[in-house]
Structures are given as C-alpha cells and as structure tokens.
Design a protein around this motif. Structure first.
Motif, PDB file in Angstrom:
ATOM      1  N   LEU A 195      20.961  -1.808 -13.355  1.00  0.00           N
ATOM      2  CA  LEU A 195      22.318  -1.915 -13.893  1.00  0.00           C
ATOM      3  C   LEU A 195      22.643  -0.713 -14.778  1.00  0.00           C
ATOM      4  CD1 LEU A 195      24.968  -3.403 -14.536  1.00  0.00           C
ATOM      5  CD2 LEU A 195      23.733  -4.629 -16.339  1.00  0.00           C
ATOM      6  N   ILE A 196      21.697  -0.324 -15.619  1.00  0.00           N
ATOM      7  CA  ILE A 196      21.932   0.838 -16.475  1.00  0.00           C
ATOM      8  C   ILE A 196      22.136   2.089 -15.639  1.00  0.00           C
ATOM      9  CG2 ILE A 196      20.899   2.313 -18.244  1.00  0.00           C
ATOM     10  CD1 ILE A 196      19.545  -0.126 -19.400  1.00  0.00           C
ATOM     11  N   ASN A 197      21.353   2.231 -14.565  1.00  0.00           N
ATOM     12  CA  ASN A 197      21.530   3.384 -13.679  1.00  0.00           C
ATOM     13  C   ASN A 197      22.904   3.353 -13.011  1.00  0.00           C
ATOM     14  OD1 ASN A 197      19.012   4.481 -14.212  1.00  0.00           O
ATOM     15  ND2 ASN A 197      18.010   3.402 -12.523  1.00  0.00           N
ATOM     16  N   ALA A 198      23.352   2.162 -12.623  1.00  0.00           N
ATOM     17  CA  ALA A 198      24.665   2.038 -11.995  1.00  0.00           C
ATOM     18  C   ALA A 198      25.776   2.393 -12.977  1.00  0.00           C
ATOM     19  CB  ALA A 198      24.861   0.619 -11.464  1.00  0.00           C
ATOM     20  N   VAL A 199      25.614   1.986 -14.233  1.00  0.00           N
ATOM     21  CA  VAL A 199      26.597   2.320 -15.256  1.00  0.00           C
ATOM     22  C   VAL A 199      26.631   3.829 -15.464  1.00  0.00           C
ATOM     23  CG1 VAL A 199      27.134   2.115 -17.714  1.00  0.00           C
ATOM     24  CG2 VAL A 199      26.517   0.091 -16.410  1.00  0.00           C
ATOM     25  N   ARG A 200      25.469   4.458 -15.494  1.00  0.00           N
ATOM     26  CA  ARG A 200      25.423   5.912 -15.662  1.00  0.00           C
ATOM     27  C   ARG A 200      26.169   6.616 -14.529  1.00  0.00           C
ATOM     28  NH1 ARG A 200      19.500   7.979 -16.106  1.00  0.00           N
ATOM     29  NH2 ARG A 200      20.646   9.943 -16.458  1.00  0.00           N
ATOM     30  N   LEU A 201      25.983   6.136 -13.312  1.00  0.00           N
ATOM     31  CA  LEU A 201      26.636   6.761 -12.169  1.00  0.00           C
ATOM     32  C   LEU A 201      28.151   6.522 -12.169  1.00  0.00           C
ATOM     33  CD1 LEU A 201      24.076   5.917  -9.341  1.00  0.00           C
ATOM     34  CD2 LEU A 201      24.498   8.144 -10.374  1.00  0.00           C
ATOM     35  N   PHE A 250      28.066  13.577 -21.631  1.00  0.00           N
ATOM     36  CA  PHE A 250      26.640  13.920 -21.550  1.00  0.00           C
ATOM     37  C   PHE A 250      25.813  13.093 -22.529  1.00  0.00           C
ATOM     38  CE2 PHE A 250      23.086  16.341 -23.337  1.00  0.00           C
ATOM     39  CZ  PHE A 250      22.314  16.555 -22.204  1.00  0.00           C
ATOM     40  N   LEU A 251      26.302  12.939 -23.759  1.00  0.00           N
ATOM     41  CA  LEU A 251      25.564  12.187 -24.774  1.00  0.00           C
ATOM     42  C   LEU A 251      25.449  10.710 -24.410  1.00  0.00           C
ATOM     43  CD1 LEU A 251      26.966  13.779 -28.064  1.00  0.00           C
ATOM     44  CD2 LEU A 251      24.712  14.147 -27.020  1.00  0.00           C
ATOM     45  N   VAL A 252      26.531  10.146 -23.871  1.00  0.00           N
ATOM     46  CA  VAL A 252      26.483   8.740 -23.454  1.00  0.00           C
ATOM     47  C   VAL A 252      25.480   8.561 -22.318  1.00  0.00           C
ATOM     48  CG1 VAL A 252      27.799   6.860 -22.413  1.00  0.00           C
ATOM     49  CG2 VAL A 252      28.815   8.220 -24.239  1.00  0.00           C
ATOM     50  N   ASP A 253      25.501   9.470 -21.353  1.00  0.00           N
ATOM     51  CA  ASP A 253      24.557   9.402 -20.238  1.00  0.00           C
ATOM     52  C   ASP A 253      23.125   9.552 -20.741  1.00  0.00           C
ATOM     53  OD1 ASP A 253      24.134   9.620 -17.152  1.00  0.00           O
ATOM     54  OD2 ASP A 253      23.021  11.318 -17.981  1.00  0.00           O
ATOM     55  N   LEU A 255      22.000   8.845 -23.734  1.00  0.00           N
ATOM     56  CA  LEU A 255      21.639   7.649 -24.504  1.00  0.00           C
ATOM     57  C   LEU A 255      21.268   6.500 -23.577  1.00  0.00           C
ATOM     58  CD1 LEU A 255      21.412   6.225 -27.231  1.00  0.00           C
ATOM     59  CD2 LEU A 255      23.856   5.678 -27.075  1.00  0.00           C
ATOM     60  N   LEU A 256      22.013   6.316 -22.509  1.00  0.00           N
ATOM     61  CA  LEU A 256      21.696   5.249 -21.559  1.00  0.00           C
ATOM     62  C   LEU A 256      20.348   5.504 -20.872  1.00  0.00           C
ATOM     63  CD1 LEU A 256      25.181   4.651 -19.894  1.00  0.00           C
ATOM     64  CD2 LEU A 256      23.954   3.106 -21.431  1.00  0.00           C
ATOM     65  N   ALA A 257      20.073   6.764 -20.569  1.00  0.00           N
ATOM     66  CA  ALA A 257      18.777   7.103 -19.962  1.00  0.00           C
ATOM     67  C   ALA A 257      17.637   6.780 -20.913  1.00  0.00           C
ATOM     68  CB  ALA A 257      18.755   8.579 -19.572  1.00  0.00           C
ATOM     69  N   LYS A 258      17.819   7.081 -22.210  1.00  0.00           N
ATOM     70  CA  LYS A 258      16.786   6.773 -23.199  1.00  0.00           C
ATOM     71  C   LYS A 258      16.618   5.270 -23.376  1.00  0.00           C
ATOM     72  CE  LYS A 258      15.443  10.881 -24.252  1.00  0.00           C
ATOM     73  NZ  LYS A 258      14.053  11.317 -23.919  1.00  0.00           N
ATOM     74  N   ILE A 259      17.725   4.541 -23.390  1.00  0.00           N
ATOM     75  CA  ILE A 259      17.645   3.075 -23.502  1.00  0.00           C
ATOM     76  C   ILE A 259      16.876   2.506 -22.320  1.00  0.00           C
ATOM     77  CG2 ILE A 259      19.025   0.964 -23.404  1.00  0.00           C
ATOM     78  CD1 ILE A 259      21.167   2.403 -25.030  1.00  0.00           C
ATOM     79  N   ASN A 260      17.147   3.026 -21.136  1.00  0.00           N
ATOM     80  CA  ASN A 260      16.432   2.565 -19.943  1.00  0.00           C
ATOM     81  C   ASN A 260      14.941   2.845 -20.054  1.00  0.00           C
ATOM     82  OD1 ASN A 260      16.419   1.280 -17.496  1.00  0.00           O
ATOM     83  ND2 ASN A 260      17.498   2.862 -16.381  1.00  0.00           N
TER      84      ASN A 260
END
Length: 273
Positions: A195-201, A250-253, A255-260
C-alpha cells in the motif's frame, strides 16, 4: 572485454553521476539567463537567482499587506493539507476495495469490472461536476484527489492480493481461520507495505490533481499562486514555486520509503534478494 551492461559504478561515481544532470541544468540556466538579461535587463522569462530569491523572500518572510499572512508558508500549508487529506482517504478506500475484491471472488466478479471502468475515466473531466456538486470549497479539491488516486491504489492492491500464494490461505483455513481472520491476519500484514508503495507511485498524480483544482478555484495554495502570478509573467515566483513543489514531492516520497523500511524491513529485504 567488459560489456557496458556489466559495468557497475562505485558509490562515489554513482553519486557524482547522480549530481551531474542537475549541475548541467543549473549551468545551462545560468548561461541562458545571463545572456537574456544582458540583452534586456527587464526580461522576465529567465530571471536570475537573485531576482527569484528576492521574490520568495518577499512572499516567505514579509507579511502580506492585505491579509498579514506569510503567503509562501500559507500556500504550502494549504496545499499539503489538501494533498494529505485526499491521499489518506484514497489510500483507505483503495486498500479496502482492493483487499476485499482481491480476496473474495463473489465481490471480485461484480466490482472489478466497474473499478476498471472508473479508473479509465479522466479525473480532470469530472472537475466541473465536482464543483457543481460540492461547490468551490475544500471538499471538491479533496474529492478530485480521491477520485483520481483511489482507483489506481485499489487495482494495485487487488493485483497484489491475488498474487499472494494460495498455499498460505489453505494453511490458514486448515488451522481453522475464518474469512475475516485470513483477511486481517494473513493478507493485511503482507499488503500494508505494498500500500505504501502504491501511494508513492500515485503521489505524482495526486499533485497534478491538487494543482489543477487550486488553479481553477481557490484563494490560496501553491497551484493558486502559480496561476495567479502567471498573468504578470512573474517567472521569479513561478520557477521557485515549481522547484519547491518538486522538493516537497521528493521529501514526501523519501519519508514514505523510510516508513516502509522501518515498519516492514522484511519486505525491503525480500525485494533485495
């Protein structure tokens, strides 16, 4: 003889190669800006860095004479608030629909075709309808993000659900798990990192819908400010705002990658193998 496809740059070289395109863009811009300003000091197409810095300093650190607000930060807060609200609602809605339609065949048959058709409808074409139904307030802007992003997330989660090995479901049923226990304890934990990956995309599309909605009907926001000053050809405001939006994205992406990575290290480790 080493083939180019087998050459892997070292970490320092990889960093240098990553920075090189940005440096080239900056150099080209500086050269072009200096050339245009040398011919015409009032040229607005390619403002100098000092001109852009002065414009943003005026918006970010000097209160507006009309409202008393610091417009740059007010625009940023308004846009991020709309984007966050729309993405969160879209993620919850998309995850629920994708999980249920992917896990339960009797739901998949009637809903999956409808979901496919809805995902093919251009969200921007629905913007006038949203303004008519919800008005010009915040609801219509958030609704556009949800309508644009939720179907993509739902279809991605649906696909990921159906890719989970059937053996896991059979084992859970053998141990006495009910349908809802399988969904909650077997499927959901494995789908959350997806889900986090889908949100990033989907963030790129989310920003697009946000800027479009703000440009058409808003009184603040990053998209509103860009389209407000375009009539004056204020590139010294437009270009920094575009750069700021890119940095925020970029920062939001990131941050989501780090959370994942922090919350689901097993998923990241599995993808590296």
């Amino acid at each position: 003889m080493k083939r180019l496809i087998n050459l892997t740059p070292s970490k320092p070289l990889k960093l240098l190669l990553g920075i090189l395109p940005f440096a080239l863009i900056l150099v080209i811009y500086l050269i072009a800006s200096d050339a245009r300003l040398a011919e015409n000091a009032n040229d607005k197409l390619l403002p100098s860095f000092s001109q852009m810095g002065a414009a943003i300093n005026n918006l970010a650190f000097e209160p507006s004479k009309r409202t008393g607000e610091y417009l740059f930060w007010q625009d940023t807060f308004s846009s991020l608030h709309r984007l966050a609200l729309g993405i969160v609602i879209a993620a919850l809605l998309g995850f629920s629909i994708g999980l249920l339609t992917g896990a339960i065949p009797t739901l998949h048959s009637p809903i999956a075709p409808l979901l496919t058709v809805i995902s093919l409808v251009p969200p921007m074409a629905l913007l006038p309808v949203l303004f008519i139904v919800f008005g010009l307030g915040e609801l219509s802007k958030v609704a556009l993000i949800v309508i644009g992003v939720a179907p993509f997330i739902a279809r991605d989660i649906q696909r990921c659900t159906q890719e989970i090995p059937l053996e896991q479901l059979v084992k859970a049923q053998t141990l006495g798990a009910s349908t809802w226990q399988i969904i909650v304890r077997v499927l959901t934990p494995q789908l959350l990192p997806r889900l986090i990956n889908a949100v990033r995309l989907s963030l790129g599309a989310g920003w697009l819908f946000l800027i479009a909605a703000e440009a058409i009907a808003s009184t603040d926001g990053l998209g509103y400010r860009i389209f407000l000053v375009r009539r004056y050809m204020s590139m010294d405001v437009i270009l920094p705002y575009v750069a700021w939006i890119t940095l925020l994205a970029f920062l939001v992406d990131w941050l989501l990658a780090k959370i994942n990575l922090w919350c689901f290290p097993w998923h990241s480790a599995g993808n590296q193998r």
